[in-house]
Structure formats: C-alpha cells, structure tokens
Scaffold this motif. Structure first.
Motif, PDB file in Angstrom:
ATOM      1  N   ARG A 110      52.715  49.446  30.012  1.00  0.00           N
ATOM      2  CA  ARG A 110      52.798  48.019  30.337  1.00  0.00           C
ATOM      3  C   ARG A 110      52.132  47.729  31.675  1.00  0.00           C
ATOM      4  O   ARG A 110      51.367  46.762  31.817  1.00  0.00           O
ATOM      5  N   VAL A 111      52.418  48.573  32.675  1.00  0.00           N
ATOM      6  CA  VAL A 111      51.808  48.385  33.996  1.00  0.00           C
ATOM      7  C   VAL A 111      50.290  48.522  33.915  1.00  0.00           C
ATOM      8  O   VAL A 111      49.548  47.761  34.549  1.00  0.00           O
ATOM      9  N   GLN A 112      49.819  49.489  33.104  1.00  0.00           N
ATOM     10  CA  GLN A 112      48.381  49.676  32.951  1.00  0.00           C
ATOM     11  C   GLN A 112      47.727  48.455  32.319  1.00  0.00           C
ATOM     12  O   GLN A 112      46.654  48.011  32.748  1.00  0.00           O
ATOM     13  N   ARG A 113      48.389  47.889  31.293  1.00  0.00           N
ATOM     14  CA  ARG A 113      47.837  46.674  30.662  1.00  0.00           C
ATOM     15  C   ARG A 113      47.789  45.511  31.646  1.00  0.00           C
ATOM     16  O   ARG A 113      46.801  44.767  31.691  1.00  0.00           O
ATOM     17  N   GLU A 114      48.850  45.346  32.425  1.00  0.00           N
ATOM     18  CA  GLU A 114      48.867  44.257  33.403  1.00  0.00           C
ATOM     19  C   GLU A 114      47.782  44.461  34.459  1.00  0.00           C
ATOM     20  O   GLU A 114      47.116  43.504  34.867  1.00  0.00           O
ATOM     21  N   ARG A 115      47.599  45.700  34.900  1.00  0.00           N
ATOM     22  CA  ARG A 115      46.570  45.954  35.908  1.00  0.00           C
ATOM     23  C   ARG A 115      45.184  45.666  35.351  1.00  0.00           C
ATOM     24  O   ARG A 115      44.341  45.051  36.036  1.00  0.00           O
ATOM     25  N   GLU A 116      44.942  46.089  34.117  1.00  0.00           N
ATOM     26  CA  GLU A 116      43.643  45.809  33.507  1.00  0.00           C
ATOM     27  C   GLU A 116      43.433  44.301  33.348  1.00  0.00           C
ATOM     28  O   GLU A 116      42.320  43.801  33.544  1.00  0.00           O
ATOM     29  N   TYR A 117      44.521  43.594  32.997  1.00  0.00           N
ATOM     30  CA  TYR A 117      44.412  42.145  32.837  1.00  0.00           C
ATOM     31  C   TYR A 117      44.048  41.479  34.164  1.00  0.00           C
ATOM     32  O   TYR A 117      43.137  40.626  34.219  1.00  0.00           O
ATOM     33  N   GLU A 119      42.682  42.897  36.803  1.00  0.00           N
ATOM     34  CA  GLU A 119      41.347  43.303  37.236  1.00  0.00           C
ATOM     35  C   GLU A 119      40.266  42.502  36.496  1.00  0.00           C
ATOM     36  O   GLU A 119      39.273  42.081  37.099  1.00  0.00           O
ATOM     37  N   GLU A 120      40.465  42.297  35.196  1.00  0.00           N
ATOM     38  CA  GLU A 120      39.508  41.512  34.419  1.00  0.00           C
ATOM     39  C   GLU A 120      39.491  40.059  34.891  1.00  0.00           C
ATOM     40  O   GLU A 120      38.423  39.436  35.016  1.00  0.00           O
ATOM     41  N   ARG A 121      40.681  39.544  35.180  1.00  0.00           N
ATOM     42  CA  ARG A 121      40.767  38.167  35.664  1.00  0.00           C
ATOM     43  C   ARG A 121      40.077  38.027  37.013  1.00  0.00           C
ATOM     44  O   ARG A 121      39.330  37.053  37.243  1.00  0.00           O
ATOM     45  N   ARG A 122      40.304  39.007  37.904  1.00  0.00           N
ATOM     46  CA  ARG A 122      39.663  38.954  39.219  1.00  0.00           C
ATOM     47  C   ARG A 122      38.147  39.083  39.086  1.00  0.00           C
ATOM     48  O   ARG A 122      37.391  38.414  39.812  1.00  0.00           O
ATOM     49  N   ARG A 123      37.681  39.908  38.145  1.00  0.00           N
ATOM     50  CA  ARG A 123      36.241  40.061  37.944  1.00  0.00           C
ATOM     51  C   ARG A 123      35.624  38.750  37.453  1.00  0.00           C
ATOM     52  O   ARG A 123      34.555  38.337  37.918  1.00  0.00           O
ATOM     53  N   ARG A 124      36.323  38.105  36.518  1.00  0.00           N
ATOM     54  CA  ARG A 124      35.798  36.834  36.004  1.00  0.00           C
ATOM     55  C   ARG A 124      35.783  35.767  37.088  1.00  0.00           C
ATOM     56  O   ARG A 124      34.817  34.989  37.183  1.00  0.00           O
ATOM     57  N   GLU A 125      36.835  35.740  37.881  1.00  0.00           N
ATOM     58  CA  GLU A 125      36.868  34.757  38.968  1.00  0.00           C
ATOM     59  C   GLU A 125      35.754  35.025  39.978  1.00  0.00           C
ATOM     60  O   GLU A 125      35.129  34.082  40.485  1.00  0.00           O
ATOM     61  N   ALA A 126      35.515  36.312  40.257  1.00  0.00           N
ATOM     62  CA  ALA A 126      34.444  36.650  41.199  1.00  0.00           C
ATOM     63  C   ALA A 126      33.083  36.258  40.622  1.00  0.00           C
ATOM     64  O   ALA A 126      32.214  35.720  41.340  1.00  0.00           O
TER      65      ALA A 126
END
Length: 210
Positions: A110-117, A119-126
């Motif tokens: 669960r923690v891994q999925r949240e971290r990936e989520y 990270e993906e969100r931060r990448r898209r925002e960047a």
C-alpha cells in the motif's frame, strides 16, 4: 521381731517366687522354640532402647513388575501429551507470525502504491509547470522579439548587448537574417565588438564580420 522385719521377709519371699516363675517360664519358652538367642538379644536391645524398627521401604512389599510397567506407560503418556501441547503451541505461533507477515507485506504494498502515485503526480505537476513556464516564456519572447524587430540598428544593438549571451543569440536567430546583420554591423566600440563576438560564436551560420 518387728513389723518392718516381717514385711521385708514377705517381700523377699515374693521376689524369689517371682524370679523362679520367670525362670520357669523362660525355660518353657526356650524348650518349645518360642524363645531363641536372637529374640533374647532383641528383648535386651528393646529394654536398653537400642532397637531400631525396620524402615517401611525395607519391610514393605516389593513393587510388582506390572506396577513398574504401568508407571512407565503413564510417564510415556504424559511426555507424549506435553509434546503434543508444545507442537500445537508452535503451530499457533507460526500461524500468528504468518498473519503478521502478510499484514506487513500488504502495508508495504500500500505504501509503495501511494509513493508511486505521489511521485507520478509530482512529475505531472512539474511537467505542467515547465510547460506553462515555456509557454509564458514564448509569449514574453514573442513580445520582446516584436519590440526588438521594430528598433533601429543602433538602438537594437545596445538592447541586444544588454541581454545575456544565450538570450541575445535567441533574439538574433529569430530575426530576419538581413536585419540581424545590420544590428551586428552596428556594434562599433571595442566592448560592443567583444560581446558581439561571444554571441556570434553561437551563431556561426551568420558569418558576419562586425
């Protein structure tokens, strides 16, 4: 004769008769085997207080072979029962550990999925911020280019040389080649020509001598 003397004689006679009776009884017992040397010694030990009765273990009945077998079987059954209880306890502990491990693995997933989520969100925002910045830069650059293209060569060269080398290069590259050459030729002073040389190194396609 006094009364005391007569009483003494009577007591003495009775004592002698008592001893004779005991002697006769002892002889009778000895003759029929009831009284023996060992028994006389036993009576003497008892009278002296030196007789120790045999212990209960020595005088008690011997343990039968069946009783020993039953005792061994009972001990074996008790040991098997304890082994079974130990085995069941270990199985329960193993099951508990497996359940805890499964919970830990689920939590890690669960923690891994949240971290990936995130990270993906931060990448898209960047990426969105970068794209927006580029768009804003292009809009500002287009306005700057339009203003720069309307300047006369002498004014344009001063404006161009006031920018950093990379930005000045972009402005010259975006201009019409003929107008760009006029601005380059407008650089006359040593300081202007030095800065212009740095810009021209990034624009070899112009090949203009100031």
């Amino acid at each position: 004769m006094s009364k005391a003397g007569g009483l003494f004689k009577i007591v003495s006679v009775l004592a002698i008769l008592h001893l004779l009776g005991l002697a006769g009884l002892g002889g009778f017992l000895w003759s029929n085997g009831t009284l023996s040397t060992e028994r006389v010694q036993l009576i003497a030990d008892v009278l002296r207080g030196e007789y120790d009765p045999p212990s209960e273990d020595e005088s008690g009945p011997a343990v039968s072979e069946d009783a020993k077998v039953e005792s061994s079987q009972a001990a074996l059954a008790q040991e098997q029962l304890e082994d079974e209880m130990t085995r069941r306890q270990l199985e329960r502990q193993k099951a508990e550990l497996e359940q805890r491990l499964e919970l830990v693995l689920r939590e890690m997933a669960r923690v891994q999925r949240e971290r990936e989520y995130f990270e993906e969100r931060r990448r898209r925002e960047a990426e969105a911020a970068e794209k927006k910045g580029e768009q804003n830069y292009r809009v500002g650059f287009e306005k700057q280019l339009d203003l720069f293209g309307k300047m006369k060569p002498k004014v344009a060269v001063e404006y161009l040389l006031s920018r950093d080398v990379e930005e000045a290069t972009e402005l010259l590259r975006a201009l019409d080649t003929r107008k760009g050459k006029k601005i380059i030729e407008a650089a006359r002073t040593p300081n202007q020509r030095k800065k212009m040389d740095e810009i021209l190194k990034l624009l070899p396609e112009l090949n203009v001598e100031p």
